[in-house]
Design an enzyme around this catalytic site. Structure first.
Site, short mmCIF file in Angstrom:
data_model
loop_
_atom_site.label_atom_id
_atom_site.label_comp_id
_atom_site.label_asym_id
_atom_site.label_seq_id
_atom_site.Cartn_x
_atom_site.Cartn_y
_atom_site.Cartn_z
CB SER A 90 5.31 5.12 4.15
OG SER A 90 5.75 6.13 5.01
CG LEU A 109 -5.88 1.66 9.00
CD1 LEU A 109 -6.28 1.14 7.63
CD2 LEU A 109 -6.98 2.53 9.60
CG ASP A 110 -2.73 3.34 7.06
OD1 ASP A 110 -2.81 2.77 5.96
OD2 ASP A 110 -3.50 4.26 7.41
CG HIS A 127 -0.40 6.05 4.84
ND1 HIS A 127 -1.78 6.06 4.94
CD2 HIS A 127 0.06 6.85 5.85
CE1 HIS A 127 -2.13 6.82 5.96
NE2 HIS A 127 -1.04 7.31 6.53
CG ASN A 183 -1.78 1.23 1.33
OD1 ASN A 183 -2.50 1.55 0.40
ND2 ASN A 183 -1.74 1.92 2.47
#
Length: 239
Positions: A151, A159-160, A124, A122
């Site tokens: 990132s 989450l993240d 972010h 992912n």
């Protein structure tokens, strides 16, 4: 042809690594990946783009690039679990080596995360672990930080919170507002996202337990950090 004709030579696997990208909106990070692919700099092929929003502009970007574009509206499913079950089937139909979240605005169920754990990343818009969640630029400005950025990280159930692979920093100036800061961070997202995808597809980036590694060596908690100066040089920004 006898078995020894090639003198024991084993040809390299010529299969091109396959990437599925999940989006919810305009898809500028998707476009950065498409551009890298078109310049043979992605290390693989984007075989499908899937969106939980039927009219997401990113789907048009995919179609324009000749990529399978799939709309899977989440509101048509009775629960998060039902949607993720359907999403798993659509993703697996394309047999990806890597699943990429490029502005996919859904909290994933543990079942989905575990299905693709270690092969899902992912992007972010913050220097994780700072500013997990939403409104990262606003929160950074409110806190008066001097450095912000983005990132790329492995996706885990937190989450993240998965191990960070690559970051790029940007200096926050006194003149910055939310939009100007967002724009400068976005240029850095477009810079590092294709790099992280390529390194993963080349077998360099791996998730081992809860530790991200590159070339078999553990990465620090912030991953590899591209400084503001180095990122500005790569992007030909005026200082």
């Amino acid at each position: 042809m006898s078995d020894d004709t090639l003198n024991g030579f084993t040809p390299e696997d010529s299969r091109i690594p396959r990437v599925v990208v999940l989006i919810s909106g305009g898809g500028t990070n998707l476009q950065a990946l498409i551009d890298a692919q078109q310049h043979d700099e992605l290390g693989g092929e984007i075989v499908a783009v899937i969106s939980n929003v039927a009219d997401a502009y990113g789907l048009k970007r995919a179609r324009d690039a000749g990529i399978d574009a799939v709309a899977l509206p989440h509101h048509e499913y009775e629960s998060r679990e039902a949607f993720d079950s359907a999403l798993i089937k659509v993703v697996e139909r394309h047999e990806p080596d890597l699943v990429v979240l490029a502005g996919f605005m859904r909290i994933l169920t543990p079942r989905f995360v575990q299905r693709f754990l270690g092969r899902m990343i992912n992007i972010h818009p913050s220097l994780l672990p700072a500013y997990q969640g939403l409104h990262t630029h606003r929160r950074a400005l409110q806190d008066g930080v001097s450095d912000h950025g983005c990132s790329v990280h492995f996706v885990t159930e937190e989450l993240d919170g998965g191990p960070v692979l690559v970051q790029a920093a940007v200096k926050v100036t006194p003149d910055d507002d939310e939009e100007s800061l967002k724009a400068r961070v976005l240029t850095r997202e477009h810079l590092i996202f294709p790099i992280a995808v390529r390194w993963f597809l080349e077998g360099r980036l791996r998730l081992q337990g809860n530790q991200a590694t590159i070339d078999g060596h553990p990465l620090p908690s912030g991953g590899m950090r591209l400084s503001h100066e180095d990122a500005a040089e790569e992007l030909d920004e005026e200082e």
